[in-house]
Design a protein around this motif. Sequence first.
Motif, PDB file in Angstrom:
ATOM      1  N   MET A   5       0.811  -1.220   0.000  1.00 41.97           N
ATOM      2  CA  MET A   5       0.000   0.000   0.000  1.00 41.97           C
ATOM      3  C   MET A   5       0.845   1.271   0.000  1.00 41.97           C
ATOM      4  N   ASP A   6       2.162   1.151  -0.078  1.00 41.74           N
ATOM      5  CA  ASP A   6       3.022   2.337   0.014  1.00 41.74           C
ATOM      6  C   ASP A   6       2.699   3.361  -1.069  1.00 41.74           C
ATOM      7  N   THR A   7       2.545   2.912  -2.297  1.00 40.95           N
ATOM      8  CA  THR A   7       2.264   3.864  -3.383  1.00 40.95           C
ATOM      9  C   THR A   7       0.885   4.495  -3.217  1.00 40.95           C
ATOM     10  N   ALA A   8      -0.065   3.718  -2.695  1.00 42.72           N
ATOM     11  CA  ALA A   8      -1.412   4.254  -2.472  1.00 42.72           C
ATOM     12  C   ALA A   8      -1.386   5.343  -1.400  1.00 42.72           C
ATOM     13  N   VAL A   9      -0.608   5.101  -0.344  1.00 46.93           N
ATOM     14  CA  VAL A   9      -0.498   6.098   0.719  1.00 46.93           C
ATOM     15  C   VAL A   9       0.131   7.376   0.177  1.00 46.93           C
ATOM     16  N   ASP A  10       1.202   7.240  -0.608  1.00 45.62           N
ATOM     17  CA  ASP A  10       1.846   8.414  -1.203  1.00 45.62           C
ATOM     18  C   ASP A  10       0.861   9.192  -2.069  1.00 45.62           C
ATOM     19  N   PHE A  11       0.094   8.458  -2.867  1.00 43.01           N
ATOM     20  CA  PHE A  11      -0.887   9.113  -3.735  1.00 43.01           C
ATOM     21  C   PHE A  11      -1.913   9.892  -2.919  1.00 43.01           C
ATOM     22  N   LEU A  12      -2.465   9.221  -1.900  1.00 46.28           N
ATOM     23  CA  LEU A  12      -3.496   9.873  -1.091  1.00 46.28           C
ATOM     24  C   LEU A  12      -2.982  11.143  -0.420  1.00 46.28           C
ATOM     25  N   GLU A  13      -1.803  11.074   0.136  1.00 47.61           N
ATOM     26  CA  GLU A  13      -1.277  12.234   0.856  1.00 47.61           C
ATOM     27  C   GLU A  13      -0.987  13.388  -0.093  1.00 47.61           C
ATOM     28  N   LYS A  14      -0.482  13.089  -1.298  1.00 42.36           N
ATOM     29  CA  LYS A  14      -0.227  14.160  -2.272  1.00 42.36           C
ATOM     30  C   LYS A  14      -1.535  14.708  -2.837  1.00 42.36           C
ATOM     31  N   LYS A  15      -2.484  13.835  -3.108  1.00 41.80           N
ATOM     32  CA  LYS A  15      -3.745  14.242  -3.730  1.00 41.80           C
ATOM     33  C   LYS A  15      -4.599  15.060  -2.777  1.00 41.80           C
ATOM     34  N   THR A  16      -4.653  14.661  -1.514  1.00 39.57           N
ATOM     35  CA  THR A  16      -5.577  15.285  -0.558  1.00 39.57           C
ATOM     36  C   THR A  16      -4.907  16.288   0.370  1.00 39.57           C
ATOM     37  N   GLY A  17      -3.586  16.173   0.524  1.00 37.94           N
ATOM     38  CA  GLY A  17      -2.915  17.016   1.514  1.00 37.94           C
ATOM     39  C   GLY A  17      -3.171  16.586   2.945  1.00 37.94           C
ATOM     40  N   LYS A  18      -3.733  15.393   3.110  1.00 34.18           N
ATOM     41  CA  LYS A  18      -4.030  14.868   4.449  1.00 34.18           C
ATOM     42  C   LYS A  18      -3.121  13.674   4.744  1.00 34.18           C
ATOM     43  N   PRO A  19      -2.610  13.563   5.964  1.00 33.10           N
ATOM     44  CA  PRO A  19      -1.774  12.400   6.285  1.00 33.10           C
ATOM     45  C   PRO A  19      -2.609  11.128   6.434  1.00 33.10           C
ATOM     46  N   VAL A  20      -2.051  10.029   6.001  1.00 31.46           N
ATOM     47  CA  VAL A  20      -2.655   8.710   6.261  1.00 31.46           C
ATOM     48  C   VAL A  20      -2.097   8.226   7.589  1.00 31.46           C
TER      49      VAL A  20
END
Length: 552
Positions: free
Chosen positions: A221-236
């Motif tokens: 899930m590392d790439t998914a976490v990176d995507f989410l944090e960049k896309k939303t500006g919210k930390p996972v």
Amino acid sequence: MTEAISNHTNKTISTRPQTIMLMGTSSHVGKSILATALCRIFHQQGRRVVPFKAQNMALNSYVTKDGLEMGRAQVAQAEAAGLAPHVDMNPVLLKPTGNSCSQVIVDGKPIGNLSAREYHKGKSRQLFGHVTAALARLSAAYDTIVIEGAGSPAEINLKDDDIVNMRVAKYLQAPVLLIADIDRGGSLASLVGTLELLDEGERALVKGLIINKFRGDVTLMDTAVDFLEKKTGKPVLGIVPYIEKMGIDDEDSVSLADKEREQEKEGPKDLTLAVIETPKISNFTDFEALAEEPDVEIAYVKTAEELRALKPDAILLPGSKNTTEDLLHLRKEGIETAIADFVNAGTPLIGICGGYQMLGEKIADPHHTESGHDEVAGLGYLPMVTTFEEEKRTVQVTADCPGLEFLDGVLLGKGMPGYEIHMGRTEFTAPVRHPFHIVRQGDARVNLWDGALREDGRVFGTYLHGVFDHDGFRRQFLNVLRHQKGLDLLPIQRNRRREKEQAYDHLAGVVKGALDMKQLAKIMDDAAAAAAEAGSAAGATAGAGSTPEADA
């Protein structure tokens, strides 16, 4: 701790405990379980923590010690926090009755039945004062509040009249964690989409994201976490693994399918118990303790065909929020006939609450409390008539079972805790044996009898929820069924109270290991500091001559 709350529902609390709020991208993503976990974690840390959910919708409710009704999710959360359940933890409860209508329970007491439109387009906003009053009392007594939302905060058609999601978060200025269920699929899109549908102020309150119910190698899930944090500006904050067999009571019947899948993985069991899953099944947690026994399979059946194929060792009729309609459903779908065939062949039948009422000769509803029917013929197994009244009976009880002659055995129990929650008053048309002796209602000692047993010992019913939670009674019941099948009897297998505590500890350990707890602590600390600063600024403004009306 001092507390100041404005009477105006659009103002925020100026001094308050730390808060954290859990919202989901949809229903059944695990908000309740993660809130339970945080309650346990904070309790282990020595905090005075309390759960809160402004408005719950559930048929699986609970009765508090003072005879008030609340949702079971907050009961589990209270237990995890080391507290006795109290309705301030859930001031508004909606219990669906059918036809897009719900019974509305406020501060633990029913105030009437309303359609979905009547509630959402008029009543809900009026009840927000009850929400803020409950928050005021909790804020005065606790240093941490774990708040659960409902459904999704991005349901545009409901947002204007919402009193459980962002209205609470804004009122408290509570930091929000947004949860998605990866087991369903589409979790990344649901997180991004939910945030996109929130307004700017709501998005600002979302301080972190959680992916729940993950199976497999979390490093994938590392790439998914990176995507989410960049896309939303919210930390996972973390990826929480799927937890098999948590041992914690569920509130929503949606979870029943998950439970059955878990049982299937374990293979065949010695005993199979059929629970009739009616459209308005309620308080299915009455059977949780049975399902946890190593020799038992609990099967929730919806059709006559499923029941006949199962060939159960016993049939259980659960409680119902609409007993007459569920009874007519059994009749219409042929389930009544299938039950009769099994009972006539010797299979025992047990009814609890609404299921108990169905076992009688007739159910009368002169005030149309539950339906438009004046009366409905019962299943006819017990000599009794139940009449629905306008006032609901909600009381915690302690009961003894002095000698229930079930099949070829005798069931005994002492000091069995439980509760009653029903509208009906049951009267008997012939002498009958009562299996349970109620010795206490709330704090008062009483001398009352409950339930009824058919002469052949194969059919009995009770108003008491929780009878199978008693370890000794439950094992005796199962051993009688084992004896009927020629199986060896087993000693008591479980200590349910101890196992529930262990389950809360296990859940807390899993979640604590999955989440960035330091980052969560910082989120809560920063929100508390911002609230204190805002409170100081508001106080200075008030000192300069503003009025509460102007501030509102």
